[in-house]
Design an enzyme around this catalytic site. Structure first.
Site, PDB file in Angstrom:
ATOM      1  N   THR A  44       8.614   2.635  10.019  1.00 45.87           N
ATOM      2  CA  THR A  44       7.159   2.609  10.063  1.00 45.87           C
ATOM      3  C   THR A  44       6.707   2.712  11.506  1.00 45.87           C
ATOM      4  O   THR A  44       7.124   1.908  12.345  1.00 45.87           O
ATOM      5  CB  THR A  44       6.681   1.270   9.463  1.00 45.87           C
ATOM      6  OG1 THR A  44       6.935   1.312   8.068  1.00 45.87           O
ATOM      7  CG2 THR A  44       5.208   1.018   9.722  1.00 45.87           C
ATOM      8  N   GLN A 119      10.745   8.410   2.144  1.00 45.18           N
ATOM      9  CA  GLN A 119      10.935   7.062   1.599  1.00 45.18           C
ATOM     10  C   GLN A 119       9.689   6.614   0.832  1.00 45.18           C
ATOM     11  O   GLN A 119       8.601   6.506   1.410  1.00 45.18           O
ATOM     12  CB  GLN A 119      11.236   6.036   2.702  1.00 45.18           C
ATOM     13  CG  GLN A 119      11.618   4.696   2.078  1.00 45.18           C
ATOM     14  CD  GLN A 119      11.840   3.585   3.077  1.00 45.18           C
ATOM     15  OE1 GLN A 119      10.928   3.218   3.817  1.00 45.18           O
ATOM     16  NE2 GLN A 119      13.039   3.030   3.109  1.00 45.18           N
ATOM     17  N   TYR A 199       9.822  -5.637  -0.517  1.00 46.15           N
ATOM     18  CA  TYR A 199       8.676  -4.953  -1.119  1.00 46.15           C
ATOM     19  C   TYR A 199       8.848  -4.963  -2.648  1.00 46.15           C
ATOM     20  O   TYR A 199       9.768  -5.592  -3.163  1.00 46.15           O
ATOM     21  CB  TYR A 199       8.513  -3.559  -0.510  1.00 46.15           C
ATOM     22  CG  TYR A 199       8.237  -3.691   0.980  1.00 46.15           C
ATOM     23  CD1 TYR A 199       7.044  -4.277   1.420  1.00 46.15           C
ATOM     24  CD2 TYR A 199       9.194  -3.348   1.930  1.00 46.15           C
ATOM     25  CE1 TYR A 199       6.807  -4.483   2.771  1.00 46.15           C
ATOM     26  CE2 TYR A 199       8.954  -3.542   3.290  1.00 46.15           C
ATOM     27  CZ  TYR A 199       7.756  -4.110   3.702  1.00 46.15           C
ATOM     28  OH  TYR A 199       7.515  -4.335   5.034  1.00 46.15           O
ATOM     29  N   GLY A 341      18.196   2.574  13.188  1.00 48.79           N
ATOM     30  CA  GLY A 341      16.748   2.442  13.273  1.00 48.79           C
ATOM     31  C   GLY A 341      16.324   2.297  14.717  1.00 48.79           C
ATOM     32  O   GLY A 341      16.034   3.281  15.416  1.00 48.79           O
ATOM     33  N   THR A 342      16.343   1.044  15.201  1.00 46.36           N
ATOM     34  CA  THR A 342      15.815   0.713  16.533  1.00 46.36           C
ATOM     35  C   THR A 342      16.313   1.642  17.643  1.00 46.36           C
ATOM     36  O   THR A 342      15.532   2.023  18.517  1.00 46.36           O
ATOM     37  CB  THR A 342      16.214  -0.744  16.881  1.00 46.36           C
ATOM     38  OG1 THR A 342      16.055  -1.540  15.708  1.00 46.36           O
ATOM     39  CG2 THR A 342      15.333  -1.294  17.973  1.00 46.36           C
TER      40      THR A 342
HETATM   41  C1  LIG Z   1       9.808  -0.395  14.004  1.00 49.10           C
HETATM   42  C2  LIG Z   1      10.558  -0.483  12.737  1.00 49.10           C
HETATM   43  C3  LIG Z   1       9.978  -0.041  11.549  1.00 49.10           C
HETATM   44  C4  LIG Z   1      10.693  -0.092  10.357  1.00 49.10           C
HETATM   45  N1  LIG Z   1      10.138   0.424   9.215  1.00 49.10           N
HETATM   46  C5  LIG Z   1      10.880   0.533   8.084  1.00 49.10           C
HETATM   47  C6  LIG Z   1      10.405   1.238   6.955  1.00 49.10           C
HETATM   48  O1  LIG Z   1       9.302   1.791   6.932  1.00 49.10           O
HETATM   49  N2  LIG Z   1      11.219   1.310   5.874  1.00 49.10           N
HETATM   50  C7  LIG Z   1      12.473   0.747   5.855  1.00 49.10           C
HETATM   51  O2  LIG Z   1      13.190   0.861   4.863  1.00 49.10           O
HETATM   52  N3  LIG Z   1      12.942   0.083   6.918  1.00 49.10           N
HETATM   53  C8  LIG Z   1      12.198  -0.009   8.034  1.00 49.10           C
HETATM   54  N4  LIG Z   1      12.724  -0.596   9.137  1.00 49.10           N
HETATM   55  C9  LIG Z   1      14.114  -1.088   9.099  1.00 49.10           C
HETATM   56  C10 LIG Z   1      15.081  -0.003   9.607  1.00 49.10           C
HETATM   57  O3  LIG Z   1      15.095   1.133   8.786  1.00 49.10           O
HETATM   58  C11 LIG Z   1      16.517  -0.544   9.673  1.00 49.10           C
HETATM   59  O4  LIG Z   1      16.915  -0.861   8.363  1.00 49.10           O
HETATM   60  C12 LIG Z   1      16.622  -1.774  10.545  1.00 49.10           C
HETATM   61  O5  LIG Z   1      15.912  -1.607  11.762  1.00 49.10           O
HETATM   62  C13 LIG Z   1      18.088  -2.091  10.873  1.00 49.10           C
HETATM   63  O6  LIG Z   1      18.704  -1.005  11.541  1.00 49.10           O
HETATM   64  P1  LIG Z   1      18.911  -1.036  13.137  1.00 49.10           P
HETATM   65  O7  LIG Z   1      19.642  -2.298  13.449  1.00 49.10           O
HETATM   66  O8  LIG Z   1      19.684   0.205  13.462  1.00 49.10           O
HETATM   67  O9  LIG Z   1      17.546  -1.043  13.757  1.00 49.10           O
HETATM   68  C14 LIG Z   1      12.003  -0.606  10.338  1.00 49.10           C
HETATM   69  C15 LIG Z   1      12.579  -1.070  11.527  1.00 49.10           C
HETATM   70  C16 LIG Z   1      11.879  -1.003  12.707  1.00 49.10           C
HETATM   71  C17 LIG Z   1      12.548  -1.469  13.977  1.00 49.10           C
END
Ligand SMILES: Cc1cc2nc3c(=O)[nH]c(=O)nc-3n(C[C@H](O)[C@H](O)[C@H](O)COP(=O)(O)O)c2cc1C
Length: 390
Positions: A44, A119, A199, A341-342
């Protein structure tokens, strides 16, 4: 050895006959070959106009940049299947104008040779009325999220949701189906159902948020009924090979908890496995541990390994991976791909950096991660081949 030879699936093949060494090994999924196993996880970022949630040029530029820099499997930000959902600054998918906006993203990403999945999500009890035109949120049971939510009027307590009726569930199921059809009609390679992070779908699955006494609650089988109905409707509409899901058995975000996460999600994975869907993205523990619940690691030690033998299709591991741990989980066969993600926030060129052994940029501009324009979204430095050659 990698997964593909030991974990047969009709969607993942080892036709390449390669030794799977890690994130940078190629993979064949269905009829397409990807050069690496790195997935852009849904994030997001709220860059659309919240009054209409229509994807704009900022999104085209962002997703294209990720694809151009080597990530060939992209999952979009969560996209509301109906107007009452939160995160309105994301691109939604319930009307043609929104889908026309997405089409520009999809076409541009495809020109870079990448695949893109939309998604789909419904927020359930996380939809705050202040962000949803005054509508009381619905959930499997009337249990509020403990804690505060970001609303247009600032930080406010979450509200108690209303127990959703079966008629309303039918409507929401149909909204998912229509959104899935929209996605395919406008060129997406598939969809990911957001069954994670507290959710609506996740609220049905987990014991702490589903106290229903009817056939949609009261036992694990019953709690899985609505999620599986949504999955089946989407399969019916667009085909199983275009439907992926994301789950978070140990996630605490949005005040979530399951008393028996292995039993619950093992049954879910058994059911999903029968359906031969496109993929499962399995999240590890998140960082939102609260005092209310036991530590996730006390419930399941290695969540990716735990479900690996139950779900035999394309298996994407997620949460807190880096290059080394990502390589490790793929080479030891516990996942087919890894989503990040991050790291993509401050490294839209993450794949190029991995390929070239460059340091990552760990300075995330957290103040500008959500909402706004280019700042904090499109102003991170990109890989420059010239610098590495010197
Ligand atoms: C800024 C931000 C927004 C996120 N928005 C979503 C989202 O819209 N849908 C979702 O399934 N996960 C969302 N996540 C979770 C990420 O997809 C991911 O599962 C989570 O950050 C763990 O992965 P990472 O350690 O590589 O960041 C979001 C994470 C971050 C940091």
């Amino acid at each position: 050895m990698g997964c593909c030879s030991s974990k047969p699936s009709s969607l993942v093949s080892n036709e390449l006959n390669i030794k799977v060494e890690g994130l940078l090994s190629p993979i064949i999924i269905k009829d397409y070959k990807l050069p690496n196993r790195i997935v852009h996880a849904a994030m997001t970022r709220g860059r659309c106009d919240p009054s209409n949630s229509i994807p704009n040029d900022l999104l085209v530029e962002y997703y294209t940049k990720v694809a151009r820099n080597g990530c060939k499997f992209i999952i979009t930000e969560c996209s509301g299947i109906s107007p009452e959902n939160c995160f309105k600054g994301n691109g939604f998918c319930h009307n043609n104008q929104q889908m026309e906006g997405w089409k520009k993203v999809v076409d541009s990403v495809h020109r870079e040779g990448a695949k893109i999945f939309l998604q789909l999500f419904h927020g359930g009890r996380a939809n705050h009325p202040k962000n949803s035109g005054g509508i009381t949120p619905v959930a499997p049971s009337a249990i509020a999220i403990r804690g505060k939510d970001h609303t247009i009027e600032g930080l406010l307590d979450h509200v108690e949701p209303r127990e959703i009726t079966k008629e309303e569930m039918k409507i929401i199921c149909n909204n998912f189906k229509e959104a899935a059809k929209n996605a395919i009609n406008y060129g997406f390679d598939g969809i990911q159902l957001h069954c994670a992070n507290g959710y609506l779908i996740d609220q049905f699955i987990r014991s702490y948020t589903n106290w229903r006494k009817d056939e949609y609650g009261n036992s694990i089988e019953n709690r899985l009924r609505f999620p599986l109905e949504i999955i089946d409707e989407c399969i019916d509409a667009i085909g199983a090979d275009k439907v992926g899901i994301k789950v978070s058995p140990l996630g605490r975000y949005n005040d979530m908890y399951d008393e028996t996460p292995f039993k619950t999600f093992n049954l879910f994975m058994m059911e999903v496995n029968k359906r031969n869907i496109a993929f499962v993205e399995m999240m590890g523990p998140d960082s939102t541990q609260t005092k209310f619940f036991p530590k996730p690691e006390e419930q399941i030690g290695d969540v990716w390994k735990a479900f690996r033998s139950t779900y035999k299709g394309l298996y994407i591991a997620n949460s807190k991976f880096d290059f080394n741990s990502g390589n490790e989980i793929i080479s030891n066969g516990d996942a087919d791909m890894v989503s990040f993600g991050t790291k993509f926030i401050s490294n839209p060129d993450l794949v190029r950096r991995f390929e070239n052994g460059l340091e990552l940029n760990n300075k995330v501009d957290w103040g500008n991660v959500f909402f706004g324009g280019r700042k904090g979204y499109l102003d991170y430095p990109e890989y420059n081949e010239f610098i590495t050659r010197k």
